[in-house]
Write a protein that holds these residues in place. Structure first.
Motif, PDB file in Angstrom:
ATOM      1  N   ILE A  65      12.067  58.416  22.675  1.00  0.00           N
ATOM      2  CA  ILE A  65      11.579  58.719  21.496  1.00  0.00           C
ATOM      3  C   ILE A  65      11.771  57.531  20.099  1.00  0.00           C
ATOM      4  O   ILE A  65      12.825  57.206  20.353  1.00  0.00           O
ATOM      5  CB  ILE A  65      11.161  59.957  20.940  1.00  0.00           C
ATOM      6  CG1 ILE A  65      12.329  60.515  20.284  1.00  0.00           C
ATOM      7  CG2 ILE A  65      10.856  60.836  21.952  1.00  0.00           C
ATOM      8  CD1 ILE A  65      12.347  61.539  19.463  1.00  0.00           C
ATOM      9  N   ALA A  66      10.786  57.516  18.787  1.00  0.00           N
ATOM     10  CA  ALA A  66      11.270  56.979  17.892  1.00  0.00           C
ATOM     11  C   ALA A  66      11.754  57.582  16.681  1.00  0.00           C
ATOM     12  O   ALA A  66       9.741  58.354  16.660  1.00  0.00           O
ATOM     13  CB  ALA A  66      10.740  55.227  17.644  1.00  0.00           C
ATOM     14  N   THR A  67      12.224  58.150  16.169  1.00  0.00           N
ATOM     15  CA  THR A  67      12.100  59.745  14.630  1.00  0.00           C
ATOM     16  C   THR A  67      11.619  58.865  13.263  1.00  0.00           C
ATOM     17  O   THR A  67      11.271  59.198  12.306  1.00  0.00           O
ATOM     18  CB  THR A  67      13.408  60.168  14.412  1.00  0.00           C
ATOM     19  OG1 THR A  67      14.279  59.513  15.137  1.00  0.00           O
ATOM     20  CG2 THR A  67      13.392  60.442  15.647  1.00  0.00           C
ATOM     21  N   GLU A  68      11.992  56.860  13.534  1.00  0.00           N
ATOM     22  CA  GLU A  68      10.957  56.543  11.846  1.00  0.00           C
ATOM     23  C   GLU A  68      10.552  55.640  12.604  1.00  0.00           C
ATOM     24  O   GLU A  68      10.035  55.116  13.753  1.00  0.00           O
ATOM     25  CB  GLU A  68      12.561  55.812  11.720  1.00  0.00           C
ATOM     26  CG  GLU A  68      14.033  56.547  11.134  1.00  0.00           C
ATOM     27  CD  GLU A  68      15.247  55.991  11.168  1.00  0.00           C
ATOM     28  OE1 GLU A  68      15.198  54.878  10.704  1.00  0.00           O
ATOM     29  OE2 GLU A  68      15.957  56.467  10.197  1.00  0.00           O
ATOM     30  N   VAL A  69       9.374  54.853  11.301  1.00  0.00           N
ATOM     31  CA  VAL A  69       8.639  54.646  11.236  1.00  0.00           C
ATOM     32  C   VAL A  69       9.203  52.863  12.460  1.00  0.00           C
ATOM     33  O   VAL A  69       8.057  52.547  12.786  1.00  0.00           O
ATOM     34  CB  VAL A  69       7.404  54.358  10.174  1.00  0.00           C
ATOM     35  CG1 VAL A  69       6.309  53.220  10.536  1.00  0.00           C
ATOM     36  CG2 VAL A  69       7.294  55.712   9.604  1.00  0.00           C
ATOM     37  N   ALA A  70       9.585  52.613  11.652  1.00  0.00           N
ATOM     38  CA  ALA A  70      10.058  51.135  12.025  1.00  0.00           C
ATOM     39  C   ALA A  70      11.220  50.792  12.377  1.00  0.00           C
ATOM     40  O   ALA A  70      10.826  49.757  13.025  1.00  0.00           O
ATOM     41  CB  ALA A  70      11.113  50.313  10.316  1.00  0.00           C
ATOM     42  N   PRO A  76      14.715  46.867  18.522  1.00  0.00           N
ATOM     43  CA  PRO A  76      15.536  45.761  19.905  1.00  0.00           C
ATOM     44  C   PRO A  76      15.566  44.459  18.522  1.00  0.00           C
ATOM     45  O   PRO A  76      16.464  44.059  19.688  1.00  0.00           O
ATOM     46  CB  PRO A  76      14.318  46.150  20.209  1.00  0.00           C
ATOM     47  CG  PRO A  76      12.679  47.114  20.180  1.00  0.00           C
ATOM     48  CD  PRO A  76      13.790  47.617  18.527  1.00  0.00           C
ATOM     49  N   ILE A  77      15.566  44.295  17.723  1.00  0.00           N
ATOM     50  CA  ILE A  77      15.245  42.915  17.022  1.00  0.00           C
ATOM     51  C   ILE A  77      17.347  43.100  16.261  1.00  0.00           C
ATOM     52  O   ILE A  77      18.398  42.255  16.793  1.00  0.00           O
ATOM     53  CB  ILE A  77      15.559  43.204  15.566  1.00  0.00           C
ATOM     54  CG1 ILE A  77      13.479  42.316  16.043  1.00  0.00           C
ATOM     55  CG2 ILE A  77      16.093  42.042  15.017  1.00  0.00           C
ATOM     56  CD1 ILE A  77      12.319  42.939  14.708  1.00  0.00           C
ATOM     57  N   LYS A  78      17.906  44.423  16.333  1.00  0.00           N
ATOM     58  CA  LYS A  78      18.903  44.815  16.372  1.00  0.00           C
ATOM     59  C   LYS A  78      19.899  44.477  17.492  1.00  0.00           C
ATOM     60  O   LYS A  78      21.057  43.991  17.061  1.00  0.00           O
ATOM     61  CB  LYS A  78      19.492  45.808  15.856  1.00  0.00           C
ATOM     62  CG  LYS A  78      19.085  45.953  13.963  1.00  0.00           C
ATOM     63  CD  LYS A  78      19.387  47.203  13.207  1.00  0.00           C
ATOM     64  CE  LYS A  78      18.459  47.010  11.763  1.00  0.00           C
ATOM     65  NZ  LYS A  78      18.835  49.090  12.043  1.00  0.00           N
ATOM     66  N   LEU A  79      19.360  45.246  18.854  1.00  0.00           N
ATOM     67  CA  LEU A  79      19.919  45.035  19.591  1.00  0.00           C
ATOM     68  C   LEU A  79      20.412  43.251  20.296  1.00  0.00           C
ATOM     69  O   LEU A  79      21.043  43.774  21.333  1.00  0.00           O
ATOM     70  CB  LEU A  79      19.403  45.793  20.337  1.00  0.00           C
ATOM     71  CG  LEU A  79      19.508  45.934  22.594  1.00  0.00           C
ATOM     72  CD1 LEU A  79      20.979  45.889  22.307  1.00  0.00           C
ATOM     73  CD2 LEU A  79      18.718  46.639  23.341  1.00  0.00           C
ATOM     74  N   ARG A 157      17.541  54.563  18.162  1.00  0.00           N
ATOM     75  CA  ARG A 157      18.134  54.514  17.813  1.00  0.00           C
ATOM     76  C   ARG A 157      19.562  54.923  18.347  1.00  0.00           C
ATOM     77  O   ARG A 157      20.681  54.203  18.022  1.00  0.00           O
ATOM     78  CB  ARG A 157      17.768  53.939  16.494  1.00  0.00           C
ATOM     79  CG  ARG A 157      19.200  53.717  15.289  1.00  0.00           C
ATOM     80  CD  ARG A 157      18.898  53.728  13.823  1.00  0.00           C
ATOM     81  NE  ARG A 157      18.933  54.993  13.508  1.00  0.00           N
ATOM     82  CZ  ARG A 157      18.736  55.469  12.198  1.00  0.00           C
ATOM     83  NH1 ARG A 157      18.041  54.447  11.395  1.00  0.00           N
ATOM     84  NH2 ARG A 157      18.799  56.648  11.490  1.00  0.00           N
ATOM     85  N   SER A 158      19.632  55.884  17.879  1.00  0.00           N
ATOM     86  CA  SER A 158      20.469  57.036  18.465  1.00  0.00           C
ATOM     87  C   SER A 158      21.152  56.097  19.751  1.00  0.00           C
ATOM     88  O   SER A 158      22.702  56.529  20.348  1.00  0.00           O
ATOM     89  CB  SER A 158      20.480  58.136  18.560  1.00  0.00           C
ATOM     90  OG  SER A 158      20.068  58.549  17.085  1.00  0.00           O
ATOM     91  N   TYR A 159      20.743  56.146  21.393  1.00  0.00           N
ATOM     92  CA  TYR A 159      20.234  55.713  22.312  1.00  0.00           C
ATOM     93  C   TYR A 159      21.830  54.500  21.992  1.00  0.00           C
ATOM     94  O   TYR A 159      22.573  54.212  22.285  1.00  0.00           O
ATOM     95  CB  TYR A 159      19.794  55.930  22.736  1.00  0.00           C
ATOM     96  CG  TYR A 159      20.248  54.774  23.872  1.00  0.00           C
ATOM     97  CD1 TYR A 159      20.144  55.501  25.119  1.00  0.00           C
ATOM     98  CD2 TYR A 159      19.534  53.923  24.972  1.00  0.00           C
ATOM     99  CE1 TYR A 159      21.123  55.530  26.514  1.00  0.00           C
ATOM    100  CE2 TYR A 159      20.104  53.536  25.888  1.00  0.00           C
ATOM    101  CZ  TYR A 159      20.623  54.004  26.696  1.00  0.00           C
ATOM    102  OH  TYR A 159      21.562  53.853  28.102  1.00  0.00           O
ATOM    103  N   LEU A 160      20.908  53.649  21.734  1.00  0.00           N
ATOM    104  CA  LEU A 160      21.484  52.102  21.016  1.00  0.00           C
ATOM    105  C   LEU A 160      23.009  52.310  20.261  1.00  0.00           C
ATOM    106  O   LEU A 160      23.501  51.673  20.943  1.00  0.00           O
ATOM    107  CB  LEU A 160      20.658  51.017  20.714  1.00  0.00           C
ATOM    108  CG  LEU A 160      19.261  51.270  21.480  1.00  0.00           C
ATOM    109  CD1 LEU A 160      18.938  49.937  20.446  1.00  0.00           C
ATOM    110  CD2 LEU A 160      20.233  50.698  22.884  1.00  0.00           C
ATOM    111  N   ASP A 161      22.843  52.923  20.096  1.00  0.00           N
ATOM    112  CA  ASP A 161      23.900  53.381  18.716  1.00  0.00           C
ATOM    113  C   ASP A 161      25.628  53.645  19.839  1.00  0.00           C
ATOM    114  O   ASP A 161      26.671  53.338  19.699  1.00  0.00           O
ATOM    115  CB  ASP A 161      23.793  54.371  17.939  1.00  0.00           C
ATOM    116  CG  ASP A 161      23.492  53.535  16.356  1.00  0.00           C
ATOM    117  OD1 ASP A 161      22.806  52.148  16.490  1.00  0.00           O
ATOM    118  OD2 ASP A 161      23.087  54.094  15.471  1.00  0.00           O
TER     119      ASP A 161
END
Length: 283
Positions: A65-70, A76-79, A157-161
């Motif tokens: 899931i994504a908990t933030e709008v952006a 994916p761009i940061k990744l 985001r938490s997963y990728l971190d």
């Protein structure tokens, strides 16, 4: 009007080093930008590849899931940017090598280049080991350890971190042989002394693994054991290099003739006697 600095002055030398550093940093940024630009159209594919170890073990119908709008756009761009930096590690290390190489001796250059290559390969090896071996085991353990009635819904985001912290932990941990060889080569540690402290090394390997990995036995075990094995490899290489260096020193000593050895003794004796007389005259 200010005078122009001569190339041989310390100020001129400092400016030339700063200009060289600027150029090397610019080349590194350009390399990252080029790879990032090439991967940008494939951000979704990059994300899918990195998320694959978790998606394979999630129960049917479960998703992230994504908990933030952006987050669906920015994550994916940061990744992709992080992946671009990882891909350009050989270029970054080459720029570092090109910057420091002019200040090294010839024998130091012969040592540094293999160390840079081996450190790059070991870092990639640690990341690959985490992706193909550790992640499936760890994520499978987490999913099967869910209490009844609880659904696993991980934020992207938490997963990728978490994934990149694990990549970094395993990549750095796989640099143990390079660290052992460097410390032995610099004379900071003695390979034989380090071998005698093997039990402490094993203990610290498990402590580091417990700190860097999630609180499950599989991740800790799969980080500690490779660290111990890589420590033994580094210790073996450090011993071989020390024996080769000692043999080269002994060979150089044996190549001296009796007359040369006698001349060396006389020179040192004369210098020592002259120093004593000079001290006596000062008194």
């Amino acid at each position: 009007m200010a005078e122009r600095e001569e190339p041989g002055t310390p100020e001129g030398s400092l400016i030339s080093h700063l200009l060289e550093l600027r150029d090397r940093l610019l080349y590194a940024v350009i390399a990252i930008a080029v790879v990032f630009g090439a991967l940008l159209p494939f951000t979704s594919d990059v994300y899918t590849l990195v998320a694959k170890p978790l998606m394979k073990v999630l129960p049917a119908g479960a998703t992230m899931i994504a908990t933030e709008v952006a987050s669906p756009f920015l994550t994916p761009i940061k990744l992709t940017l992080a992946v671009a930096i990882v891909i350009t590690i050989p270029v970054l290390l080459y720029q570092l090598w090109a910057f420091v190489a002019p200040g090294l001796y010839r024998h130091e250059r012969r040592l540094v280049l293999p160390l840079l290559v081996s450190s790059t390969l070991l870092f990639y090896g640690g990341m690959a080991f985490a992706y193909f071996v550790v992640f499936p085991m760890a994520f499978g353990f987490f999913v099967h350890a869910l209490p009844p009635g609880v659904t696993m819904m991980t934020d992207i985001r938490s997963y990728l971190d978490f994934v990149f912290s694990m990549f970094f932990a395993f990549g750095i941990s796989f640099e143990v042989p390079v660290a052992v060889v460097l410390l032995a080569r610099m004379g900071v540690i003695n390979p034989e002394t380090l071998a005698g402290k093997r039990p402490y090394v094993i203990l610290w390997a498990f402590i580091v693994a417990a700190v860097l990995t999630p609180p499950d036995i599989f991740s800790q075990f799969f980080l500690a054991i490779p660290m111990i094995v890589l420590f033994e490899i580094g210790l073996f290489v450090a011993r071989r290099l020390k024996r080769a260096a000692d043999a080269a020193v002994d060979s150089g000593r044996r190549n001296l003739t009796d007359e040369e050895i006698e001349a060396e003794f006389k020179k040192h004796d004369k210098a020592f006697t002259g120093t004593d007389k000079g001290r006596g005259r000062k008194k």
